[in-house]
Design a protein around this motif. Structure first.
Motif, PDB file in Angstrom:
ATOM      1  N   GLN A  97      -8.065   7.570  10.732  1.00 21.15           N
ATOM      2  CA  GLN A  97      -9.264   7.983  10.002  1.00 21.15           C
ATOM      3  C   GLN A  97     -10.098   9.005  10.773  1.00 21.15           C
ATOM      4  OE1 GLN A  97      -8.929   4.811  11.278  1.00 21.15           O
ATOM      5  NE2 GLN A  97     -10.904   3.832  11.579  1.00 21.15           N
ATOM      6  N   SER A 103     -14.934  14.547  12.066  1.00 16.81           N
ATOM      7  CA  SER A 103     -14.843  13.244  11.387  1.00 16.81           C
ATOM      8  C   SER A 103     -15.526  12.160  12.216  1.00 16.81           C
ATOM      9  CB  SER A 103     -13.387  12.886  11.112  1.00 16.81           C
ATOM     10  OG  SER A 103     -12.663  12.737  12.305  1.00 16.81           O
ATOM     11  N   TYR A 107     -18.930  10.076  11.080  1.00 16.61           N
ATOM     12  CA  TYR A 107     -18.905   8.617  11.105  1.00 16.61           C
ATOM     13  C   TYR A 107     -20.063   8.078  11.953  1.00 16.61           C
ATOM     14  CZ  TYR A 107     -17.667   3.857  12.243  1.00 16.61           C
ATOM     15  OH  TYR A 107     -17.717   2.503  12.427  1.00 16.61           O
TER      16      TYR A 107
END
Length: 144
Positions: A97, A103, A107
């Motif tokens: 992920q 990313s 997050y």
């Protein structure tokens, strides 16, 4: 995890650096913010970034005495850099992920406001405001 001083450059290159300024909504893009303003978080610390990344299972190293070069304020609150291992030796992502540094930043910015330390600070500040005002009034009466 910390690596030895003799770690090879390729070993360190699998780690990406994330400074709190990258996800700070008080910063402009020129000052170092790297994610959209609506997704950024107010004054994150390197410790908070480390906590949310370690909780999801990323390999994290906190470097407390490092500073973001564009940061003019030298306070301890703005110090710190988090190094996160995104890729393994063969080049595959450690966590599917999180394929990119962006990313991870998104997050962290999404998760930091949900931390217990953040929610307790919000509740604590509301309770302390009336007490502070009351104390000032009391001191004023004593002087008269």
């Amino acid at each position: 995890m910390a690596w030895a001083a003799s770690a090879s450059p390729t070993e360190k290159s699998r780690f990406v650096c994330i400074y709190p300024a990258y996800i700070n909504n008080k910063k402009t893009i020129a000052e170092g913010r790297r994610i959209p303003l609506d997704k950024a978080v107010e004054n994150p610390t390197s410790t908070e970034i480390q906590d949310v990344c370690a909780a999801v299972g990323l390999n994290v190293l906190l470097e407390k005495n490092k500073m973001y070069p564009r940061e003019w304020n030298r306070d301890a609150q703005y110090r710190g850099r988090v190094r996160i291992q995104l890729k393994q030796e063969d080049g595959t992502p450690c966590q599917p992920q999180f394929p990119t540094r962006k990313s991870v930043m998104l997050y962290a910015a999404e998760t930091i406001p949900k931390l217990k330390t953040r929610t307790q600070k919000m509740g604590g500040s509301d309770q302390n405001l009336p007490q502070g005002e009351g104390g000032k009034k009391g001191k004023g009466k004593k002087k008269k």
